[in-house]
Design a protein around this motif. Structure first.
Motif, short mmCIF file in Angstrom:
data_model
loop_
_atom_site.label_atom_id
_atom_site.label_comp_id
_atom_site.label_asym_id
_atom_site.label_seq_id
_atom_site.Cartn_x
_atom_site.Cartn_y
_atom_site.Cartn_z
N SER A 327 0.84 -1.19 0.00
CA SER A 327 0.00 0.00 0.00
C SER A 327 0.88 1.26 0.00
O SER A 327 1.69 1.44 -0.91
CB SER A 327 -0.96 -0.04 1.20
N GLY A 352 0.17 -3.99 -3.95
CA GLY A 352 -0.98 -3.10 -3.83
C GLY A 352 -0.56 -1.66 -3.65
O GLY A 352 -1.21 -0.91 -2.91
N GLN A 365 -11.40 6.25 -3.56
CA GLN A 365 -11.99 5.45 -2.47
C GLN A 365 -13.28 6.09 -1.97
O GLN A 365 -14.28 5.40 -1.75
CB GLN A 365 -11.01 5.32 -1.31
N GLN A 435 -0.86 -7.29 -7.43
CA GLN A 435 -2.09 -6.54 -7.19
C GLN A 435 -3.29 -7.48 -7.14
O GLN A 435 -3.38 -8.42 -7.93
CB GLN A 435 -2.29 -5.54 -8.33
N ASP A 439 -9.38 -5.28 -5.32
CA ASP A 439 -8.94 -4.22 -4.41
C ASP A 439 -9.72 -2.94 -4.71
O ASP A 439 -9.61 -2.39 -5.81
CB ASP A 439 -7.44 -4.00 -4.60
N GLN A 441 -9.30 -0.22 -2.75
CA GLN A 441 -8.49 0.88 -2.24
C GLN A 441 -7.44 1.33 -3.25
O GLN A 441 -7.17 2.52 -3.38
CB GLN A 441 -7.83 0.47 -0.93
N VAL A 442 -6.82 0.39 -3.93
CA VAL A 442 -5.89 0.68 -5.02
C VAL A 442 -6.38 -0.14 -6.20
O VAL A 442 -6.14 -1.34 -6.30
CB VAL A 442 -4.45 0.30 -4.63
N ASN A 470 -8.25 -9.03 -2.38
CA ASN A 470 -8.54 -7.64 -2.04
C ASN A 470 -7.24 -6.90 -1.71
O ASN A 470 -6.15 -7.38 -2.01
CB ASN A 470 -9.54 -7.58 -0.88
N HIS A 471 -7.36 -5.76 -1.04
CA HIS A 471 -6.18 -4.93 -0.78
C HIS A 471 -5.19 -5.60 0.16
O HIS A 471 -3.98 -5.36 0.06
CB HIS A 471 -6.63 -3.58 -0.20
#
Length: 512
Positions: A327, A352, A365, A435, A439, A441-442, A470-471
């Motif tokens: 992240s 991510g 987001q 990735q 996801d 979030q990103v 997911n993230h």
């Protein structure tokens, strides 16, 4: 902890809104009675994972547990009496909070470390303690006193003592971090809750050992764990760098422990892993009190110090030291490479990580969370207006707009122009960019094309996309994830561990 569903839901959603971000509060040297000082401390009290919510938008609920019996209370009235059998760490922790409740802030300050005294004052403690109880009262009821006290963990930097704050309707754990001299060096509300994922099945604890280490030194030294495969070595090594917020060494996020999974999984496959508590987690108060806090202090500097530590480890191959940033940590990988003056980072895994600026990612987001009804239009308008200020080329951390309420302006000034993909264009270190396609979030459909376009001229960048992840790289159903997936205990799948291990063991050489 046991939470009423509405409280838990509200806290979870808002806590995840800005999980890529770290809007910590700069608690400056304003007079104790000023509204600015009060509001800043209120944001620290309201914060979870160092995510402060502006006072005008009191969105974040502190997770709390309802005591089963009032007999859990100890001591008389509001003051907890120290048991003679308690060790000195517990005694000093009890005395510290008891002094605050008795309004004896001078004595509380005497129990503080020299490092903490640089950041706080008697007036600061008075505002903090008063505000903490005020902010918890609407949901927890009036403050009654103190419950149990227990040493929860000791590492090479702090001994962590948990003191239960007893309210009419809830028990809220309060963690005090004491240094080797048994002085209170930092403290925070403990917002952990519910079950968490167990060690993954692919973790072979017979194949590696773990030892405690310390990253850096001085006021912001960080405790960490080095997982080393058994055998003679030398072994390639990976340093794990967390995303935003106040993350522990496992990057614990609600029911998930992704860095624990990565460390144990990779160590089981012959790769050493170093993970450590993030500065905003281990030194919460001192970090939020730093008016000059920057993203380099929070992320870059400590990651480079971690690589320096690995250089000195006999079983580590010092030409095979890699960074894995998740992240925000992934976004900062190119910055780490730029600032690695000794050039001992052999390559990096970006997990991510955004290719664009952090504010652009967060604005996306907000739009998604509004579309699924997880934030109100009013909240959406407030937060988008705040983040859009960061896109103003004239934004200054030293002189932010009066209406800016996202916390430490110097931090935002240090991060708001970072575009990771653009920065990586001129670098040579091999990259593995991974990735999750679910996801939110990103978003992979946005970020991956940017990475590929900016790095199209490089032949040492590889990509892996995972359809179900997911993230935090756990599996779920549906086209896009939601915040609530993070409440379900799950592990990073072994196929992700295998891909990372295969890439590291391929020993990619730095480009000439």
């Amino acid at each position: 902890m046991h939470l009423k569903n509405p409280i838990r839901t509200k806290w979870t959603v808002i806590g995840l809104i800005i999980s890529l971000c770290i809007p910590t509060m700069a608690m400056g040297k304003e007079p104790a009675g000023s509204s600015s000082s009060t509001n800043q401390i209120m944001n620290l009290v309201e914060s979870s994972e160092a995510m402060s919510i502006p006072n005008a938008h009191n969105l974040l609920s502190i997770p709390m547990s309802v005591p089963q019996e009032q007999s859990l209370l100890t001591g008389k009235g509001h003051i907890l009496e120290s048991n003679k059998s308690q060790n000195r760490f517990e005694q000093n922790a009890v005395q510290f909070v008891s002094n605050m409740e008795a309004s004896n802030y001078k004595q509380a300050l005497k129990l503080s470390s020299q490092a903490l005294k640089k950041s706080i004052s008697e007036q600061w403690l008075e505002i903090y303690w008063t505000t903490l109880k005020q902010q918890l009262q609407p949901q927890a009821g009036s403050f009654i006193g103190f419950g149990g006290v227990e040493v929860k963990e000791s590492n090479r930097v702090h001994t962590n003592v948990e003191v239960e704050l007893q309210f009419e309707k809830a028990t809220v754990p309060f963690t005090l971090r004491l240094d080797k001299n048994k002085k209170v060096d930092d403290f925070l509300l403990n917002t952990s809750m519910g079950p968490v994922a167990s060690d993954p099945v692919y973790s072979n604890r017979n194949s590696f050992t773990e030892k405690d280490v310390v990253i850096g030194k001085g006021d912001f030294a960080l405790p960490g764990t080095l997982s080393i495969p058994k055998g003679e070595g030398p072994f390639p090594a990976v340093v794990l760098v967390q995303g935003s917020g106040a993350s522990d060494k496992d990057e614990t996020a609600y029911a998930l422990k992704p860095f624990r999974d990565l460390a144990h999984g990779l160590a089981s496959k012959g790769i050493a892993v170093l993970r450590y508590n993030k500065r905003t987690f281990e030194h919460t108060v001192k970090t939020t009190a730093d008016q000059n806090h920057t993203v380099d202090k929070e992320t870059t500097d400590d990651a480079i110090l971690a690589t320096r530590l690995l250089e000195k480890e006999a079983k580590i191959d010092d030409v095979q030291i890699y960074i894995l940033g998740h992240s925000q940590g992934g976004m900062m990988v190119p910055q780490m490479i730029n600032q690695d003056k000794r050039q001992n980072i052999a390559g990096a895994i970006i997990m991510g990580g955004p290719a664009r600026t952090i504010q652009d990612v967060v604005l996306d987001q907000f739009e998604y969370l509004l579309s699924i009804g997880q934030i109100t239009p009013e909240d959406y308008e407030f937060f988008t207006a705040q983040f859009e200020m960061l896109n103003d080329p004239d934004f200054s951390g030293e002189n932010p707009p009066e209406e800016f309420q996202l916390g430490q302006a110097m931090f935002w000034d240090s991060i708001n122009d970072i575009e990771a993909a653009e920065m990586a264009k001129e670098q040579n270190e091999p990259l593995l960019i991974i990735q999750g396609e679910r996801d939110y979030q990103v978003v992979s459909d946005i970020e991956i094309p940017i990475w590929k376009e900016e790095l199209s001229h490089r032949d040492n960048v590889e990509y892996r996309l995972y359809q179900k992840l997911n993230h935090f790289f756990t599996e779920g159903e549906g086209d896009i994830s939601t915040p609530f997936e993070y409440l379900s205990p799950a592990n990073i799948p072994e196929y992700v561990i295998n891909d990372i291990a295969e890439w590291v063991k391929s020993k990619p050489d730095k480009s000439e």
